[in-house]
Design a protein around this motif. Structure first.
Motif, PDB file in Angstrom:
ATOM      1  N   ARG A 450       0.844  -1.196   0.000  1.00 44.17           N
ATOM      2  CA  ARG A 450       0.000   0.000   0.000  1.00 44.17           C
ATOM      3  C   ARG A 450       0.875   1.240   0.000  1.00 44.17           C
ATOM      4  O   ARG A 450       1.827   1.345   0.776  1.00 44.17           O
ATOM      5  N   VAL A 451       0.544   2.165  -0.883  1.00 38.88           N
ATOM      6  CA  VAL A 451       1.317   3.413  -0.989  1.00 38.88           C
ATOM      7  C   VAL A 451       0.502   4.520  -0.311  1.00 38.88           C
ATOM      8  O   VAL A 451      -0.654   4.741  -0.685  1.00 38.88           O
ATOM      9  N   PRO A 452       1.084   5.203   0.692  1.00 37.04           N
ATOM     10  CA  PRO A 452       0.285   6.137   1.501  1.00 37.04           C
ATOM     11  C   PRO A 452      -0.476   7.187   0.694  1.00 37.04           C
ATOM     12  O   PRO A 452      -1.589   7.550   1.046  1.00 37.04           O
ATOM     13  N   THR A 453       0.099   7.648  -0.409  1.00 40.66           N
ATOM     14  CA  THR A 453      -0.569   8.721  -1.165  1.00 40.66           C
ATOM     15  C   THR A 453      -1.663   8.204  -2.102  1.00 40.66           C
ATOM     16  O   THR A 453      -2.265   8.972  -2.844  1.00 40.66           O
ATOM     17  N   GLY A 454      -1.901   6.912  -2.082  1.00 40.21           N
ATOM     18  CA  GLY A 454      -2.967   6.349  -2.924  1.00 40.21           C
ATOM     19  C   GLY A 454      -2.427   5.251  -3.816  1.00 40.21           C
ATOM     20  O   GLY A 454      -1.361   5.393  -4.416  1.00 40.21           O
ATOM     21  N   GLY A 455      -3.161   4.146  -3.893  1.00 40.37           N
ATOM     22  CA  GLY A 455      -2.755   3.047  -4.772  1.00 40.37           C
ATOM     23  C   GLY A 455      -1.965   1.967  -4.045  1.00 40.37           C
ATOM     24  O   GLY A 455      -1.564   2.128  -2.884  1.00 40.37           O
TER      25      GLY A 455
END
Ligand code: DMJ
Length: 518
Positions: A450-455
């Protein structure tokens, strides 16, 4: 007075009638006697408490199922947020660099995710995606697309979304892309080319060969058959059935197992002697069973080929690992067995279970359960709890671990196959362990991809939790398949895409099983 436990022990004695009464019977009688000695109020209170506890237990079960479903919706929203902010209308999100990648230039992720949003009940997200399809999506473009990938992801999703929503926009788009893909079948052999220019109406094989992969030409049938049914135009179905007819008769199979390539000039198998259930052959087997199901179990040749292939797997490719005796499906190369198993092979437990549900031999279900355990272990035995792309199983005596992973195979692309099979196994057995395994996998995707800024991102190294090394790519199938199968796995509703009414294409897009009358 004797303590209760001693009294229980002493109760194994000769009854008045002379027969033996065991302690269980004695306890039952004694409880019943005690129960009768209680006042009406006391009895009502006990019954009320028991009912309350039962209800609390049911509420707990409901809430835990609901919270898992919500966790999947949350994961989807997070993936969608990245796509919307940094890749809207493009094929794939690159979540680390906050940009996008283009493959066909057709908004692949958005289209692949349409029916997932519908199934997850994400109405707002669905509405904005529909708006894009209505206003922005055009197939009138000078681009080369891969026939198989655009059929399973784009045509498959548009057909499925049309069926779920009844919205004719999706059928119109499906007809458009379907007819633009047809030039692929203009070959000397009628075995389609791998690539089509959907703007120019021309098709060609990849630059380096005139071969197509067997999985690719035999895993477009569910979609084109359905397109013919909906349009009333037989040309789509005829084209893909011709491929099946030829493959059915071809020399070069071993006990129903097919080689990986087929030549578009002469229609013969090439690279003979190599057999796998992984890349380039996998969905051939899946679509044999699923075409038989789609057509109402009338097309016997599909069933025969499928049954023969399962026997071929058992005879040639199925082995056990050491030390734990995990059943796995390896590969054969000119008579030489290799204990290599792609993660892609993990579609097989689900397919075997589906066949057993449709009345195929019970030992298919047994094999499905064994392989399911193996696919789960491909996750559980890794340091991140996520499976590598390819595993090698140990078979020599004295080995201390079942799974080895080569350095080049340590990546994870957010693939769906294991979650897909967990969904089938749970639907058919109701064994909670399959949901629990899926839950662990979802948590590990959240932890490592999971990438904190989305996606979410593919990663390079499932063996290094400290540094899984993101690849900066979110494949469209993560939204189209992986998250959809998670949701269906955690749902307790067997009518949410009933497996007696729908058959999933190989990209997780449900298509209707045809009514018997057709
Ligand atoms: C998907 O596009 C399909 O599931 C296909 O059958 C195999 N590869 C990917 C997912 O791994």
């Amino acid at each position: 007075m004797l303590p209760p436990s001693r009294r229980d022990f002493v109760s194994l004695t000769v009854s008045e009638s002379g027969s033996y009464t065991n302690s269980k019977q004695w306890r039952r009688q004694s409880c019943w006697r005690k129960w009768k000695q209680l006042s009406r109020l006391q009895r009502s209170l006990i019954l009320f408490t028991l009912m309350l506890l039962l209800q609390l237990f049911l509420v707990f079960l409901f809430l835990s199922a609901e919270s898992r479903l919500e966790a999947v919706r949350e994961a989807f929203r997070h993936a969608w947020k990245g796509y919307k902010n940094f890749a809207w209308g493009h094929d794939e999100l690159k979540p680390i660099s906050k940009s996008y990648g283009e493959w066909f230039g057709l908004g692949l992720t958005l289209i692949d995710a349409l029916d997932t949003m519908w199934i997850l009940g994400l109405k707002e997200e669905f509405a904005e995606a529909r708006q894009w399809v209505a206003k922005e999506l055009s197939f009138d473009k000078n681009v080369d697309v891969n026939l198989f990938e655009s059929t399973i992801r784009i045509l498959g999703s548009l057909l499925s979304t049309y069926h779920l929503t009844g919205d004719s926009l999706f059928l119109e788009k499906a007809k458009d892309i379907g007819s633009r893909l047809m030039p692929a079948f203009n070959t000397a052999s009628k075995i389609p080319y791998s690539d089509v220019n959907i703007g120019k109406g021309t098709a060609h094989p990849p630059q380096w060969t005139s071969d197509s992969s067997v999985a690719e030409v035999t895993s477009i049938q569910l979609e084109f058959r359905e397109l013919s049914r909906l349009t009333g135009d037989p040309k789509y179905k005829l084209a893909v059935m011709e491929v099946m007819k030829q493959v059915h008769k071809l020399d070069g199979k071993q006990d129903g197992l097919v080689p990986m390539f087929i030549n578009t000039n002469n229609g013969l198998f090439t690279h003979q002697g190599m057999y796998t259930l992984g890349a380039r052959a996998d969905s051939y087997y899946e679509y044999l069973l699923k075409q038989w199901i789609q057509g109402g179990k009338t097309e016997k040749e599909f069933l025969d080929d499928y049954l023969q292939a399962v026997e071929g797997v058992k005879k040639n490719l199925l082995k056990k690992s050491t030390p734990s005796g995990l059943a796995f499906v390896g590969e054969l190369s000119h008579g030489h067995f290799s204990p290599k198993m792609d993660h892609l092979v993990c579609f097989l437990p689900g397919t075997l279970a589906l066949g057993a549900h449709y009345g195929l031999p019970a030992d298919h279900m047994e094999l499905a359960k064994q392989l399911m355990e193996t696919c789960y272990q491909m996750y559980a035995q890794m340091e991140t709890g996520l499976s590598p792309e390819i595993a090698h199983f140990n078979m020599h005596e004295g080995s201390t671990q079942d799974v080895d992973v080569k350095i080049a195979d340590r990546h994870n692309l957010l693939r769906p196959e294991t979650v897909e099979s967990l969904f089938y196994l749970y639907r058919f057995t109701k064994d909670k362990k399959y949901q629990q395994w899926g839950w662990e996998i979802l948590q590990n995707f959240n932890k490592y991809t999971r990438v904190p800024t989305g996606g979410y991102t593919s990663i390079n190294n499932v063996r290094d939790p400290a540094s899984p090394n993101p690849r900066d790519k979110m494949e469209s199938f993560f939204l189209g398949e992986t998250l959809k199968y998670f949701y269906l796995l955690f749902s307790e509703d067997p009518n949410l895409i009933s497996l007696d009414k729908y058959v999933f294409n190989t990209e997780a897009h449900p298509l209707p099983i045809w009514p018997q009358s057709e």
